[in-house]
Design a protein around this motif. Sequence first.
Motif, PDB file in Angstrom:
ATOM      1  N   MET A  99       8.332 -19.699 -18.252  1.00 29.64           N
ATOM      2  CA  MET A  99       8.509 -18.257 -18.373  1.00 29.64           C
ATOM      3  C   MET A  99       7.140 -17.625 -18.572  1.00 29.64           C
ATOM      4  SD  MET A  99      10.784 -16.156 -21.119  1.00 29.64           S
ATOM      5  CE  MET A  99      10.245 -17.171 -22.451  1.00 29.64           C
ATOM      6  N   ASN A 100       6.947 -16.487 -17.952  1.00 28.79           N
ATOM      7  CA  ASN A 100       5.675 -15.803 -18.112  1.00 28.79           C
ATOM      8  C   ASN A 100       5.881 -14.441 -18.772  1.00 28.79           C
ATOM      9  OD1 ASN A 100       6.465 -13.914 -16.134  1.00 28.79           O
ATOM     10  ND2 ASN A 100       5.673 -15.203 -14.485  1.00 28.79           N
ATOM     11  N   VAL A 101       4.803 -13.778 -19.078  1.00 27.08           N
ATOM     12  CA  VAL A 101       4.863 -12.479 -19.752  1.00 27.08           C
ATOM     13  C   VAL A 101       5.626 -11.470 -18.897  1.00 27.08           C
ATOM     14  CG1 VAL A 101       3.476 -10.570 -20.639  1.00 27.08           C
ATOM     15  CG2 VAL A 101       2.758 -12.917 -21.041  1.00 27.08           C
ATOM     16  N   GLN A 102       5.430 -11.491 -17.588  1.00 24.96           N
ATOM     17  CA  GLN A 102       6.109 -10.551 -16.691  1.00 24.96           C
ATOM     18  C   GLN A 102       7.626 -10.708 -16.803  1.00 24.96           C
ATOM     19  OE1 GLN A 102       4.509  -8.174 -15.167  1.00 24.96           O
ATOM     20  NE2 GLN A 102       6.336  -7.297 -14.268  1.00 24.96           N
ATOM     21  N   THR A 103       8.129 -11.928 -16.924  1.00 24.23           N
ATOM     22  CA  THR A 103       9.563 -12.167 -17.090  1.00 24.23           C
ATOM     23  C   THR A 103      10.057 -11.518 -18.370  1.00 24.23           C
ATOM     24  OG1 THR A 103       9.352 -14.258 -15.913  1.00 24.23           O
ATOM     25  CG2 THR A 103      11.343 -13.943 -17.211  1.00 24.23           C
ATOM     26  N   ASN A 104       9.300 -11.664 -19.466  1.00 25.43           N
ATOM     27  CA  ASN A 104       9.681 -11.039 -20.733  1.00 25.43           C
ATOM     28  C   ASN A 104       9.768  -9.530 -20.589  1.00 25.43           C
ATOM     29  OD1 ASN A 104      10.086 -13.165 -22.468  1.00 25.43           O
ATOM     30  ND2 ASN A 104       7.952 -13.289 -23.062  1.00 25.43           N
ATOM     31  N   ILE A 105       8.792  -8.942 -19.931  1.00 22.69           N
ATOM     32  CA  ILE A 105       8.759  -7.505 -19.778  1.00 22.69           C
ATOM     33  C   ILE A 105       9.972  -7.036 -18.970  1.00 22.69           C
ATOM     34  CG2 ILE A 105       7.501  -5.581 -18.725  1.00 22.69           C
ATOM     35  CD1 ILE A 105       4.907  -7.162 -19.440  1.00 22.69           C
ATOM     36  N   ARG A 106      10.290  -7.721 -17.910  1.00 23.93           N
ATOM     37  CA  ARG A 106      11.418  -7.331 -17.073  1.00 23.93           C
ATOM     38  C   ARG A 106      12.736  -7.426 -17.821  1.00 23.93           C
ATOM     39  NH1 ARG A 106       9.579 -10.268 -11.537  1.00 23.93           N
ATOM     40  NH2 ARG A 106       8.064  -8.700 -10.931  1.00 23.93           N
ATOM     41  N   GLY A 107      12.925  -8.467 -18.604  1.00 23.68           N
ATOM     42  CA  GLY A 107      14.178  -8.647 -19.329  1.00 23.68           C
ATOM     43  C   GLY A 107      14.427  -7.586 -20.376  1.00 23.68           C
ATOM     44  N   ALA A 108      13.367  -7.040 -20.930  1.00 18.57           N
ATOM     45  CA  ALA A 108      13.491  -6.010 -21.962  1.00 18.57           C
ATOM     46  C   ALA A 108      13.265  -4.598 -21.424  1.00 18.57           C
ATOM     47  CB  ALA A 108      12.499  -6.283 -23.092  1.00 18.57           C
ATOM     48  N   ALA A 109      12.905  -4.484 -20.152  1.00 20.91           N
ATOM     49  CA  ALA A 109      12.605  -3.169 -19.575  1.00 20.91           C
ATOM     50  C   ALA A 109      13.794  -2.227 -19.708  1.00 20.91           C
ATOM     51  CB  ALA A 109      12.227  -3.323 -18.106  1.00 20.91           C
ATOM     52  N   PRO A 110      13.559  -1.009 -20.184  1.00 17.94           N
ATOM     53  CA  PRO A 110      14.660  -0.036 -20.280  1.00 17.94           C
ATOM     54  C   PRO A 110      15.184   0.327 -18.887  1.00 17.94           C
ATOM     55  CG  PRO A 110      12.728   0.701 -21.520  1.00 17.94           C
ATOM     56  CD  PRO A 110      12.310  -0.473 -20.706  1.00 17.94           C
ATOM     57  N   VAL A 111      16.498   0.291 -18.748  1.00 21.59           N
ATOM     58  CA  VAL A 111      17.123   0.635 -17.464  1.00 21.59           C
ATOM     59  C   VAL A 111      18.151   1.757 -17.619  1.00 21.59           C
ATOM     60  CG1 VAL A 111      16.727  -1.639 -16.446  1.00 21.59           C
ATOM     61  CG2 VAL A 111      18.864  -1.189 -17.685  1.00 21.59           C
ATOM     62  N   GLY A 112      18.332   2.226 -18.836  1.00 19.83           N
ATOM     63  CA  GLY A 112      19.306   3.288 -19.087  1.00 19.83           C
ATOM     64  C   GLY A 112      19.482   3.477 -20.582  1.00 19.83           C
ATOM     65  N   HIS A 160      17.014  -5.148 -27.298  1.00 15.34           N
ATOM     66  CA  HIS A 160      16.273  -4.146 -28.064  1.00 15.34           C
ATOM     67  C   HIS A 160      16.721  -4.195 -29.523  1.00 15.34           C
ATOM     68  CE1 HIS A 160      14.733  -1.454 -24.604  1.00 15.34           C
ATOM     69  NE2 HIS A 160      14.992  -2.655 -24.136  1.00 15.34           N
ATOM     70  N   GLN A 161      16.088  -3.392 -30.367  1.00  8.56           N
ATOM     71  CA  GLN A 161      16.441  -3.310 -31.780  1.00  8.56           C
ATOM     72  C   GLN A 161      17.827  -2.685 -31.938  1.00  8.56           C
ATOM     73  OE1 GLN A 161      14.562  -4.550 -34.364  1.00  8.56           O
ATOM     74  NE2 GLN A 161      13.324  -5.403 -32.706  1.00  8.56           N
ATOM     75  N   VAL A 162      18.459  -2.946 -33.065  1.00  9.10           N
ATOM     76  CA  VAL A 162      19.837  -2.514 -33.309  1.00  9.10           C
ATOM     77  C   VAL A 162      20.036  -1.017 -33.056  1.00  9.10           C
ATOM     78  CG1 VAL A 162      21.641  -2.276 -35.071  1.00  9.10           C
ATOM     79  CG2 VAL A 162      20.329  -4.400 -34.918  1.00  9.10           C
ATOM     80  N   ASN A 163      19.155  -0.179 -33.558  1.00 10.61           N
ATOM     81  CA  ASN A 163      19.356   1.275 -33.468  1.00 10.61           C
ATOM     82  C   ASN A 163      18.729   1.930 -32.236  1.00 10.61           C
ATOM     83  OD1 ASN A 163      20.872   1.448 -35.858  1.00 10.61           O
ATOM     84  ND2 ASN A 163      18.991   1.333 -37.059  1.00 10.61           N
ATOM     85  N   CYS A 164      18.161   1.148 -31.357  1.00  8.79           N
ATOM     86  CA  CYS A 164      17.527   1.702 -30.163  1.00  8.79           C
ATOM     87  C   CYS A 164      18.587   2.289 -29.228  1.00  8.79           C
ATOM     88  CB  CYS A 164      16.739   0.605 -29.439  1.00  8.79           C
ATOM     89  SG  CYS A 164      15.830   1.209 -28.006  1.00  8.79           S
ATOM     90  N   LYS A 165      18.315   3.458 -28.687  1.00 14.33           N
ATOM     91  CA  LYS A 165      19.254   4.121 -27.779  1.00 14.33           C
ATOM     92  C   LYS A 165      19.117   3.615 -26.343  1.00 14.33           C
ATOM     93  CE  LYS A 165      19.335   8.426 -30.471  1.00 14.33           C
ATOM     94  NZ  LYS A 165      20.269   7.995 -31.415  1.00 14.33           N
ATOM     95  N   CYS A 166      17.977   2.968 -26.042  1.00 15.38           N
ATOM     96  CA  CYS A 166      17.735   2.435 -24.699  1.00 15.38           C
ATOM     97  C   CYS A 166      18.630   1.239 -24.416  1.00 15.38           C
ATOM     98  CB  CYS A 166      16.283   1.972 -24.557  1.00 15.38           C
ATOM     99  SG  CYS A 166      15.084   3.291 -24.597  1.00 15.38           S
ATOM    100  N   LEU A 167      18.792   0.952 -23.150  1.00 15.09           N
ATOM    101  CA  LEU A 167      19.513  -0.226 -22.682  1.00 15.09           C
ATOM    102  C   LEU A 167      18.528  -1.070 -21.892  1.00 15.09           C
ATOM    103  CD1 LEU A 167      22.271  -1.671 -22.211  1.00 15.09           C
ATOM    104  CD2 LEU A 167      22.461  -0.300 -20.119  1.00 15.09           C
ATOM    105  N   GLY A 168      18.298  -2.287 -22.349  1.00 13.84           N
ATOM    106  CA  GLY A 168      17.379  -3.178 -21.652  1.00 13.84           C
ATOM    107  C   GLY A 168      18.034  -3.831 -20.448  1.00 13.84           C
ATOM    108  N   ALA A 169      17.214  -4.368 -19.561  1.00 14.05           N
ATOM    109  CA  ALA A 169      17.713  -5.002 -18.338  1.00 14.05           C
ATOM    110  C   ALA A 169      18.659  -6.159 -18.651  1.00 14.05           C
ATOM    111  CB  ALA A 169      16.540  -5.482 -17.482  1.00 14.05           C
TER     112      ALA A 169
END
Length: 155
Positions: free
Chosen positions: A1-14, A81-90
Amino acid sequence: MNVQTNIRGAAPVGYIAELDPIEAGAVIYLRLWCAGSETRLKMISDFEIVLGHEQGQKAIKAFDTLYSLCVHHGRRPLLHHQVNCKCLGADESCFANFIGYASEGNREDALLIATNLIRPGMAAQLVNLAQDFGIALRLMTIKLSNYHNKTTTIH
């Protein structure tokens, strides 16, 4: 796994608010489960209060095993994401769709997503667990909606 994979998995999508109650519940409970023992106890309490001890424990056991399979047999870590985060990760979006399809009995789509989460040989077992957990979320949503409707009705 690389850093780019980590970023994509947590990237906000909604946003979680854009999800239906089952999918939003799946993401919220994933976050609670991953945040530590205190928030896990909150999750367990929610299920037992709404579904009763026996059904609540069955739902928690299904989620625990489901999450454990994702951790031990996952293609990579399931990011959130964190419990109270309103974002939705990938990854959270993928997980929400997976639980949603499984809760509707749409096994083919759930199985397709499961093979992206874990090794294909474990996917059918993951779908069964997701179906058990998703149905519990669906039942909780119905019970809470019925309760809310009864308490807000003016005679």
